[in-house]
Design a protein around this motif. Structure first.
Motif, mmCIF file in Angstrom:
data_model
loop_
_atom_site.group_PDB
_atom_site.id
_atom_site.type_symbol
_atom_site.label_atom_id
_atom_site.label_comp_id
_atom_site.label_asym_id
_atom_site.label_seq_id
_atom_site.Cartn_x
_atom_site.Cartn_y
_atom_site.Cartn_z
ATOM 1 N N LEU A 15 0.835 -1.202 0.000
ATOM 2 C CA LEU A 15 0.000 0.000 0.000
ATOM 3 C C LEU A 15 0.874 1.258 0.000
ATOM 4 C CD1 LEU A 15 -2.892 -0.889 2.470
ATOM 5 C CD2 LEU A 15 -3.044 -0.556 -0.015
ATOM 6 N N LEU A 16 1.971 1.213 0.749
ATOM 7 C CA LEU A 16 2.907 2.335 0.767
ATOM 8 C C LEU A 16 3.489 2.575 -0.623
ATOM 9 C CD1 LEU A 16 4.671 4.436 2.288
ATOM 10 C CD2 LEU A 16 6.272 2.574 2.780
ATOM 11 N N LEU A 17 3.892 1.487 -1.302
ATOM 12 C CA LEU A 17 4.437 1.625 -2.654
ATOM 13 C C LEU A 17 3.379 2.132 -3.641
ATOM 14 C CD1 LEU A 17 6.579 -1.642 -2.904
ATOM 15 C CD2 LEU A 17 7.447 0.692 -2.871
ATOM 16 N N ALA A 18 2.128 1.736 -3.416
ATOM 17 C CA ALA A 18 1.062 2.141 -4.336
ATOM 18 C C ALA A 18 0.848 3.648 -4.343
ATOM 19 C CB ALA A 18 -0.235 1.427 -3.966
ATOM 20 N N PHE A 19 1.094 4.296 -3.196
ATOM 21 C CA PHE A 19 0.785 5.720 -3.111
ATOM 22 C C PHE A 19 2.009 6.583 -2.805
ATOM 23 C CE2 PHE A 19 -3.116 3.404 -1.968
ATOM 24 C CZ PHE A 19 -3.957 3.893 -2.956
ATOM 25 N N ALA A 20 3.219 5.982 -2.914
ATOM 26 C CA ALA A 20 4.439 6.734 -2.616
ATOM 27 C C ALA A 20 4.640 7.857 -3.635
ATOM 28 C CB ALA A 20 5.643 5.797 -2.627
ATOM 29 N N PRO A 21 4.683 9.119 -3.170
ATOM 30 C CA PRO A 21 4.827 10.236 -4.116
ATOM 31 C C PRO A 21 6.281 10.625 -4.368
ATOM 32 C CG PRO A 21 4.323 11.086 -1.938
ATOM 33 C CD PRO A 21 4.425 9.594 -1.796
ATOM 34 N N SER A 22 7.220 10.052 -3.620
ATOM 35 C CA SER A 22 8.610 10.500 -3.722
ATOM 36 C C SER A 22 9.563 9.317 -3.747
ATOM 37 C CB SER A 22 8.961 11.424 -2.545
ATOM 38 O OG SER A 22 8.797 10.735 -1.313
ATOM 39 N N LEU A 23 10.807 9.597 -4.149
ATOM 40 C CA LEU A 23 11.809 8.549 -4.303
ATOM 41 C C LEU A 23 12.155 7.895 -2.971
ATOM 42 C CD1 LEU A 23 13.738 7.089 -6.237
ATOM 43 C CD2 LEU A 23 15.422 8.882 -5.782
ATOM 44 N N TRP A 24 12.277 8.697 -1.912
ATOM 45 C CA TRP A 24 12.705 8.118 -0.644
ATOM 46 C C TRP A 24 11.652 7.162 -0.088
ATOM 47 C CZ3 TRP A 24 10.456 8.352 4.172
ATOM 48 C CH2 TRP A 24 9.464 9.308 4.369
ATOM 49 N N LEU A 25 10.373 7.419 -0.384
ATOM 50 C CA LEU A 25 9.331 6.494 0.055
ATOM 51 C C LEU A 25 9.373 5.191 -0.739
ATOM 52 C CD1 LEU A 25 6.258 8.815 0.735
ATOM 53 C CD2 LEU A 25 7.506 7.402 2.394
ATOM 54 N N LEU A 26 9.757 5.277 -2.023
ATOM 55 C CA LEU A 26 9.945 4.061 -2.798
ATOM 56 C C LEU A 26 11.076 3.218 -2.212
ATOM 57 C CD1 LEU A 26 9.573 5.060 -6.578
ATOM 58 C CD2 LEU A 26 8.015 3.712 -5.170
ATOM 59 N N PHE A 27 12.161 3.884 -1.832
ATOM 60 C CA PHE A 27 13.276 3.160 -1.217
ATOM 61 C C PHE A 27 12.845 2.549 0.117
ATOM 62 C CE2 PHE A 27 16.012 5.068 -4.347
ATOM 63 C CZ PHE A 27 17.085 4.210 -4.429
ATOM 64 N N LEU A 28 12.080 3.291 0.902
ATOM 65 C CA LEU A 28 11.590 2.762 2.171
ATOM 66 C C LEU A 28 10.699 1.541 1.938
ATOM 67 C CD1 LEU A 28 11.191 2.943 5.249
ATOM 68 C CD2 LEU A 28 9.306 4.559 4.816
ATOM 69 N N GLY A 29 9.794 1.647 0.959
ATOM 70 C CA GLY A 29 8.899 0.540 0.656
ATOM 71 C C GLY A 29 9.651 -0.689 0.187
ATOM 72 N N ARG A 30 10.673 -0.486 -0.643
ATOM 73 C CA ARG A 30 11.437 -1.631 -1.142
ATOM 74 C C ARG A 30 12.273 -2.252 -0.026
ATOM 75 N NH1 ARG A 30 9.689 -4.972 -4.529
ATOM 76 N NH2 ARG A 30 11.233 -6.014 -5.821
ATOM 77 N N ALA A 31 12.723 -1.440 0.910
ATOM 78 C CA ALA A 31 13.457 -1.985 2.059
ATOM 79 C C ALA A 31 12.528 -2.856 2.908
ATOM 80 C CB ALA A 31 14.034 -0.850 2.902
ATOM 81 N N ILE A 32 11.302 -2.373 3.148
ATOM 82 C CA ILE A 32 10.336 -3.164 3.917
ATOM 83 C C ILE A 32 9.986 -4.445 3.159
ATOM 84 C CG2 ILE A 32 8.020 -3.183 4.911
ATOM 85 C CD1 ILE A 32 8.265 -0.152 5.239
ATOM 86 N N ALA A 33 9.890 -4.348 1.815
ATOM 87 C CA ALA A 33 9.600 -5.539 1.008
ATOM 88 C C ALA A 33 10.695 -6.587 1.177
ATOM 89 C CB ALA A 33 9.461 -5.155 -0.465
ATOM 90 N N GLY A 34 11.950 -6.161 1.185
ATOM 91 C CA GLY A 34 13.052 -7.091 1.397
ATOM 92 C C GLY A 34 12.998 -7.722 2.776
ATOM 93 N N LEU A 35 12.627 -6.920 3.774
ATOM 94 C CA LEU A 35 12.516 -7.430 5.148
ATOM 95 C C LEU A 35 11.410 -8.482 5.248
ATOM 96 C CD1 LEU A 35 12.448 -5.174 8.314
ATOM 97 C CD2 LEU A 35 11.048 -7.206 8.138
ATOM 98 N N THR A 36 10.222 -8.169 4.720
ATOM 99 C CA THR A 36 9.100 -9.102 4.855
ATOM 100 C C THR A 36 9.288 -10.343 3.994
ATOM 101 O OG1 THR A 36 7.854 -7.879 3.154
ATOM 102 C CG2 THR A 36 7.448 -7.301 5.449
#
Length: 412
Positions: free
Chosen positions: A105-126
């Motif tokens: 959901l975070l990746l779906a609505f991320a408006p900026s690059l740093w949020l994409l990086f945060l979302g991908r980091a969480i994806a790697g963790l999960t």
């Protein structure tokens, strides 16, 4: 009905089998969704990065996101595996599935690059929950069924990895963020299914909790300290290392040698994925029974090496399809290795060990793409197929390690 009669009553047997199959279905579904999440971002990532960065040159960002995903798996797979030994498999899987749904959901609505990086980091963790899934399968499987069930686990990952890019491309054509919403819904449904149906297979350990046990390097040191474990760790690393060659080189090689367009590259990858999945569903169990686990691993190495050598020298596209049945024999190697490895570790340490394996695989995912891309571009103008011989060379390094494998349980 007396107990002896109930034991052989078909309805009772069906009930016991159903209760055993239900948790496996949830675990396999989680693995499919993990792989789906990895693959669905591939077709839409360039366009998504261009949208949020307002730049046409997004190659460095793609590389950074890929490396970040693998690095998070490397760090957190041992942590989640160790945690599942401590507090149980079920809560760790539930946290991972819930976290994955929130992440998408975070990746779906991320408006900026740093949020994409945060979302991908969480994806790697999960996605590091594959270690817990493997430990869960070990918990509920007799030793003579583990090779088959680990084969199914690999097949489920293959199905998700095939479906991911197709799903991402199809949904992304309608709306760039739609694949992430779909992934969030699927993970949310799997979370609810696990919440109400998934049993616990390992009780929480009593005693004082040591935070140092979550040090991601500590399980690796523990595994390497056990007699006979180093060859196992190295083989997992080398097998995963070889697997990265195809993502890096397949499309480039197909275009350079055969002039394949995107459709033909997709057809060959899809055909390979289907063959690999069928192999991993039906062959690991019988192969381990007939050949033994060492024999199954060596047969997988031999099949892959023969096919890769043929691919290195061919200039005819039909040869790729002809060698695929031999190529996919590689699919019996990893399940046999996983089955053998589970017998070398005490039942109380299975989550910890599977976390080490997942971390090693993630480490290879960071290093191998850099190595194979360098090899491919070194030979691209003279002999593009040479990259496949480099994969054979990596497999050759694994042969003496397979022969050195111990089959007795190590202390630790």
């Amino acid at each position: 009905m007396r107990q002896a009669e109930r034991k052989h009553d078909p309805s009772c047997l069906r009930q016991r089998n159903a209760s055993m199959n239900r948790p496996l279905i949830i675990i396999y579904t989680a693995i499919v969704l993990d792989a789906l999440g990895i693959g669905l971002i591939f077709p839409i990532l360039p366009a998504l990065l261009k949208e949020v960065t307002h730049s046409a040159d997004v190659a460095p960002f793609i590389g950074a996101l890929t490396a970040l995903y693998a690095a998070m798996q490397f760090i957190f797979a041992p942590v989640l595996g160790t945690l599942s030994d401590r507090i149980g498999r079920r809560p760790v899987l539930l946290i991972s599935l819930g976290g994955a749904a929130v992440n998408y959901l975070l990746l779906a609505f991320a408006p900026s690059l740093w949020l994409l990086f945060l979302g991908r980091a969480i994806a790697g963790l999960t996605s590091a929950n594959t270690a817990v899934a493997a430990a869960f399968i070990t918990d509920i499987s007799a030793e003579d069924t583990r090779a088959r069930r680990f084969g199914l686990m690999s097949a489920m990952f293959g199905i998700g990895f095939i479906a991911g890019p197709v799903t991402g491309g199809f949904l992304g054509d309608h709306w760039l963020r739609l694949p992430f919403i779909a992934a969030a819904l699927l993970n949310g449904c799997n979370f609810l299914l696990a919440l109400f149906v998934l049993p616990e297979t390992r009780k929480a350990t009593a005693g004082r909790f040591d935070p140092a046990s979550l040090n991601p390097l500590r399980p690796l040191r523990w595994a390497l300290s056990m007699t006979g474990m180093l060859p196992v760790i190295l083989i997992f690393f080398l097998f995963s290392f070889t697997g990265e060659a195809y993502g890096v080189s397949w499309a480039l090689w197909g275009h350079d040698v055969f002039g394949w367009n995107g459709l033909w590259i997709g057809l060959t990858l899809g055909t390979f994925g289907i063959c690999q999945t069928l192999t991993q569903i039906f062959l690991p169990g019988p192969a381990a029974r007939i050949l033994g686990e060492r024999g199954a691993i060596l047969t997988g190495i031999g099949g892959a090496s023969i096919a890769l050598t043929a691919m290195a020298f061919t200039h005819h596209g039909w040869m790729v399809f002809a060698v695929m049945p031999v190529f996919t024999l590689a699919g019996i190697g990893v399940p046999a290795l996983q089955s053998l490895a589970t017998r070398m570790v005490d039942d109380t340490q299975q989550g910890r060990f599977q976390g080490v394996v997942a971390a090693i695989i993630s480490l290879s995912s960071i290093i191998a793409p850099l190595a194979f891309s360098a090899i491919y571009f070194s030979f691209q103008s003279t002999w593009p197929g040479a990259v496949w011989l480099s994969v054979v060379a990596v497999y050759a390094l694994a042969v003496p390690l397979v022969l050195a494998l111990r089959t007795t349980r190590s202390a630790g």
